[in-house]
Design an enzyme around this catalytic site. Structure first.
Site, PDB file in Angstrom:
ATOM      1  N   SER A 146      54.909 -20.599  -7.493  1.00 49.65           N
ATOM      2  CA  SER A 146      53.580 -20.145  -7.912  1.00 49.65           C
ATOM      3  C   SER A 146      53.764 -18.838  -8.654  1.00 49.65           C
ATOM      4  O   SER A 146      54.796 -18.171  -8.509  1.00 49.65           O
ATOM      5  CB  SER A 146      52.695 -19.921  -6.671  1.00 49.65           C
ATOM      6  OG  SER A 146      51.522 -19.198  -6.980  1.00 49.65           O
ATOM      7  N   TYR A 159      51.545 -15.914   1.740  1.00 49.25           N
ATOM      8  CA  TYR A 159      51.687 -16.984   0.745  1.00 49.25           C
ATOM      9  C   TYR A 159      52.720 -16.582  -0.305  1.00 49.25           C
ATOM     10  O   TYR A 159      53.618 -17.362  -0.640  1.00 49.25           O
ATOM     11  CB  TYR A 159      50.337 -17.257   0.085  1.00 49.25           C
ATOM     12  CG  TYR A 159      50.378 -18.334  -0.970  1.00 49.25           C
ATOM     13  CD1 TYR A 159      50.564 -19.664  -0.618  1.00 49.25           C
ATOM     14  CD2 TYR A 159      50.219 -18.019  -2.318  1.00 49.25           C
ATOM     15  CE1 TYR A 159      50.599 -20.667  -1.572  1.00 49.25           C
ATOM     16  CE2 TYR A 159      50.255 -19.012  -3.294  1.00 49.25           C
ATOM     17  CZ  TYR A 159      50.446 -20.334  -2.915  1.00 49.25           C
ATOM     18  OH  TYR A 159      50.479 -21.319  -3.874  1.00 49.25           O
TER      19      TYR A 159
END
Length: 247
Positions: A146, A159
């Site tokens: 990501s 995350y």
């Protein structure tokens, strides 16, 4: 980045988290390009419907239930694909969750879930396919990171930590490999079901307000197709795919 299916040698491509979002879009795009896609996710009813739709469009798809947090389930998924096709050419480690929150909210169960799915799930996938790919002297592992693996923002500490880790282990695997290819795909804001896992309502609202600029999941599927259809001696190590308007 598109490649006509007539020029593509069909590959057996395993896609985790294939029931929705980037996984589903990737499976559809690769099947349309002539590849055999093996769909893995927990929601087998959704997978079966997707496989039927791909087959109805003259594609090749096979659905198998998968829980990436369970090593035995991952081995069963990979084994079923290998038994069916006799080889495993590509693994797309796509399954992921993103329950964002501030650290002082102490949502420890959500931290554990992100580590289990986003990091351990990737490792279990690698462990399951490596012996097969080594025996073939060929293979390609595509790991979804990501843009949060390139930066850290408030509410995204855990995350981001998992996605930084995915990039690190991918680079380690790449350096250890001479006949396997390793690609990291780092999406920016992309339309998917990831925001649905955010339990903090304030954080969820803030993220969803940014989604008006998000790119479709199909854009990530296109990037994956580009990476896996390069010549065998070309390894696309990393692709970052953001909306043009994303800061």
């Amino acid at each position: 980045m598109t490649h006509p299916s007539t020029t593509v040698t069909p590959k057996v491509v395993l896609v985790t988290g294939a029931g929705s979002g980037i996984g589903e879009a990737t499976a559809r795009r690769l099947a349309a390009a002539g590849h055999h896609v093996v769909l893995g996710a927990r929601r087998i009813d959704r997978l079966a419907a997707l496989a039927k739709d791909i087959e109805d469009r003259a594609g090749s798809a096979f659905a198998h239930v998968l829980d990436v947090t369970d090593p035995a389930s991952v081995r069963s998924f990979v084994g079923a694909a290998h038994d069916r096709y006799g080889r495993v050419d590509v693994l797309v480690n796509n399954a992921g969750v993103m329950p964002l929150s501030r650290l002082d909210a102490l949502r420890v169960d959500e931290w554990d879930r992100m580590i289990d799915v986003n990091l351990r799930g990737v490792l279990y996938g690698i462990a399951a396919v490596l012996p097969i790919m080594r025996a073939q002297h060929a293979g390609h592992i595509v790991n979804l990171s990501s843009v949060s693996g390139l930066r850290v923002d408030p509410t995204a500490a855990v995350y981001s930590a998992t996605k930084h880790a995915v990039r690190a282990l991918s680079e380690g695997l790449r350096q250890e490999s001479r006949d396997l290819r390793v690609t990291v795909i780092s999406p920016g804001l992309t339309r998917s079901e990831l925001t649905g896992s955010i339990g903090d309502s304030d954080v969820k609202d803030a993220v969803e307000q940014q989604m008006d600029i998000a790119i479709p999941a199909a854009a990530i599927g296109e990037a994956i197709l580009y990476a896996i259809t390069q010549p065998a001696d070309v390894d696309v190590n990393e692709l970052v795919v953001r909306p043009t308007a994303q800061g």
